[in-house]
Design an enzyme around this catalytic site. Structure first.
Site: not given
Length: 779
Positions: A113-114, A178, A466, A660, A662
């Protein structure tokens, strides 16, 4: 809308009937564990405690003798499920590969999806993104087949919407790579955003460690009315708590108001709990959850949840929270949050005054609706009602409108029900079922510096979660204001950014037009459409050891990982590579947007490390200076020091690593020879990610010491050998700092390292430790 077609059968698996036996939590085991927890703690339990502590590997081992668990005790947990989005799944699976195991120990899914860029529309954008990212999608799909993971290909939808539609279940526990994984709290699930190394813990059945969160109880009374929506509740709460107020806490909603909110509305609220730093958020089991489970073909899960609703899926009477907030939903009004931070909350009624006072743009440039926060059927139906009203009055949009359905199921259902035609008739561009502009995957055309269209201060209004500077379109002058989707839909019909659809009117040839409060359906009256069934993965995929996962040595997108060196057994001798000023999110540390293409190639993505950070000594962004005064970009200096054997640390301010989940923001510094991050405070996920990669996160014992440090100061640890030795987590670490003029001072620090996290540091990383244990057990 042009139908999105599948572009490669290699990227699709055969559709299967859902296997709800893999979705329902192991209620019998969990309720047995809960009995042990009750016996040990002997006090009323919050809902979050019931679910979390029931997932303990051993309640006796973790809780016995502990009178004050919250905020103090490290819990060893076995989650039920793992979900990974494509950008973070690359590194997670590259790490899992090194473990040498045949399959995941828990059900796991991969969601593409990203990596899909929003530009012209769904079909065109999806085709282009598949072509651009075929190597990555092939890697993820082959890894899923090899290890028996469920693979959701590009175009299937956003990870959190798909999880809500298929995998979330009341009382379950899930880790997701995520930060908005807590979206599943809308179905009463403990769902926590983590880095890839944490996901590997769950997939290898390694106990996952979490310091027991404190709990913020939010008591809801009344019901939302008129223009107020679930999004406005969480925008309001973000203003109360700020971006740090939820750190180290779970937000648990309770009270009669919870029964008045839809399941997808509760998911919206839980989703944005990430913006206040909460570990996760959740609601008690409710009638709207039951109806949503039934509507999404999980009747058996609803039936099991009904049996455990009182004892397991709600808080005990007389539960004590660490902090309680009372909110009357009758009093909630539409809010607009931003710019540049999600906790700057302004009631829509006074937004015009805020625009004038702050010198914000007075006009709106683009409206964007979607993201994992607001792309449900209910959201789309309320937006369509607003657009229907405007169309009936003859109004035309004053700005572009981009809309992102949350999943193929949502796309197909709104198309069947005529909502898509309403969107397109209002001039909306319907993008692919993906994250798109929310995470910076947006090829914006109305501002384009490279084509002579300079970027001036401009305002976009979004239903996203965000809004950090430059996050959405790469332009630092773009101000993203967050609002409910129906507010975005209404405001595109006025040239005035301050327009309030609840009170203001728009002139038309037939006289002033005023919107009425939108209405929408929580669930589609005719049920959900599956849409393109080829997106559905096998219900219970089996691992296929014959699948060969190839990573070309010449690839610039994928790179096999090499283990980090274990701790050398000596105090560290470091230099400060940069002293960072102000907000430093994971977007600053490891930017997304065009850099997403390198998520699977550590060497390449290291080149963006801290490029968004502001040097506190010069005020410059992405500038650092060597001992001799030579100027570098921050990652260039890190690389130069690494190549000459100089390990380093970064000095930072509050909430370092906000945003995020991340893990690249931890992997990259480690790969570039970073050993310590010294900050005033950390965001939870990032602090954990640093520990997993063998980087030591330290906080100032005295925040004023931040001012005493400068770039290129030499820093020697004192007490690190105690930490890895017999003192363990009780060790006190100090830093002996020698400035360029030879002046020396000693700075006390604090840490939150547990015994297991010290083992990670000693081994070089959590992955090194897992791999060594697998070797000892014969894999």
């Amino acid at each position: 809308m042009q139908r999105v077609t599948r572009l490669s059968r290699a990227l699709a698996t055969h559709a299967r009937v859902p296997d709800n036996s893999r979705v329902a939590p192991p209620y019998a085991h969990l309720t047995d564990n809960l009995k042990q927890v009750r016996r040990i703690l002997d006090r009323p339990l919050a809902l979050a405690e019931k679910i979390l502590y029931s997932h303990l590997v051993s309640p006796e081992e973790s809780l016995s003798g502990q009178r004050d668990v919250r905020g103090n005790v490290y819990l060893k947990l076995h989650p039920d499920r793992v979900a990974m989005q494509d950008a973070s799944a690359q590194m997670a699976l590259l790490q899992f590969l090194t473990c040498g195991l045949p399959t995941s120990a828990v059900p796991a899914s991969v969601h593409c999806d990203h990596l899909i860029v929003g530009h012209k529309g769904a079909a065109t954008d999806l085709e282009a993104s598949i072509d651009d990212n075929r190597e990555i999608f092939d890697f993820l799909e082959s890894a899923a087949r090899k290890y028996g993971l469920q693979f959701w290909g590009p175009g299937s939808g956003i990870i959190h919407q798909i999880v809500l539609e298929n995998y979330a279940a009341p009382g379950g526990m899930m880790l997701g790579t995520d930060s908005h994984t807590p979206n599943a709290g809308g179905l009463g699930m403990i769902a926590i955003g983590v880095g890839g190394a944490d996901a590997v813990d769950a997939m290898t059945r390694t106990p996952w460690e979490l310091k027991a969160p404190k709990i913020i109880g939010v008591r809801l009374t009344g019901s939302l009315n008129a223009w107020a929506s679930p999004k406005d509740l969480i925008l309001h709460l973000a203003g109360l708590l700020t971006v740090r107020g939820g750190t180290g806490h779970i937000i648990e909603y309770f009270g009669p108001g919870t029964e008045t909110i839809s399941c997808t509305g509760m998911a919206t609220i839980c989703n944005m709990g990430a913006e206040v730093g909460a570990t996760t958020s959740l609601f008690p089991y409710s009638g709207s959850m039951r109806e949503y489970l039934r509507a999404t073909r999980r009747e058996s899960v609803a039936a099991e949840a009904d049996q455990h609703a009182h004892e397991y899926l709600s808080a005990d009477a007389n539960t004590t929270y660490d902090h309680t907030i009372e909110i009357n939903l009758d009093e909630i009004e539409p809010c607009v949050n931003g710019p540049f931070t999600p906790d700057l909350s302004t009631p829509l009624a006074s937004f015009g005054q805020a625009i004038d006072a702050n010198g914000w743009p007075k006009t709106l440039s683009v409206g964007l609706i979607g993201s994992c926060t607001n792309s449900s059927y209910e959201d789309m139906s309320r937006v369509s009602d607003v657009l229907r009203q405007a169309s009936a009055a003859g109004l035309k949009p004053k700005t572009p409108l981009l809309v992102t359905p949350g999943s193929e199921q949502i796309r197909a259902t709104i198309e069947r029900d005529g909502l898509t035609s309403i969107l397109e008739s209002a001039g909306a561009t319907v993008l692919a079922n993906a994250c798109g502009p929310c995470i910076g995957q947006w090829q914006r055309t109305d501002v384009s510096p490279e084509k002579g269209q300079p970027v001036e201060d401009n305002a976009i209004l979004t239903s996203f979660n965000r809004n950090f500077k430059a996050r959405n379109d790469g332009n630092a002058k773009t101000m993203n204001f967050l609002a409910a989707p129906e507010i975005v839909a209404a405001k595109i019909f006025s040239e005035d950014l301050a327009f309030n659809p609840a009170t203001d009117s728009i002139p038309t040839p037939n006289g002033p037009f005023s919107f009425v409060a939108p209405r929408g359906d929580q669930l589609p009256r005719a049920g959900f459409e599956i849409g393109d069934a080829s997106y559905l993965p096998e219900a219970c995929p089996q691992p296929d050891s014959s699948v060969d996962i190839k990573v070309s040595p010449s690839s610039d997108r994928l790179e096999l990982l090499k283990p980090f060196a274990p701790f050398a057994g000596q105090e560290l001798d470091l230099r400060i590579v940069v002293k960072v000023q102000g907000k430093c999110t994971t977007d600053h540390i490891s930017a997304a947007g065009p850099w997403l293409k390198y998520k699977g190639h550590l060497s390449n993505i290291c080149k963006n490390t801290l490029i968004g950070a502001v040097n506190s000594e010069t005020g410059e962004t992405n500038k650092a200076y060597d001992v001799d005064g030579s100027q570098y970009t921050i990652p260039e200096l890190m690389e130069a020091w690494r190549d000459r054997g100089q390990e380093w640390l970064v000095v930072a301010e509050h909430n370092y690593g906000e945003g995020s989940a991340r893990e690249h923001a931890a992997l990259q510094p480690r790969a570039l020879a970073g050993r310590i991050i010294l900050a005033k405070s950390f965001a939870r996920i990032h602090e954990t990610n640093l520990k997993k990669q063998g980087v030591l996160p330290l906080t100032f014992a005295n925040e004023a010491d931040y001012e005493k440090l400068s770039a290129c100061d030499r820093v020697r640890t004192l007490g690190l050998l105690d930490l890895v030795g017999s003192a363990g987590s009780t060790a006190q670490i100090k830093l002996e700092v020698t400035s360029k003029d030879g002046t020396t001072l000693v700075i006390p620090t604090m840490h939150t390292m547990s015994k297991d996290q010290i083992d990670f540091f000693r081994a070089g990383s959590a992955l090194n430790l897992i791999a060594s244990r697998a070797d000892r057990s014969g894999r």
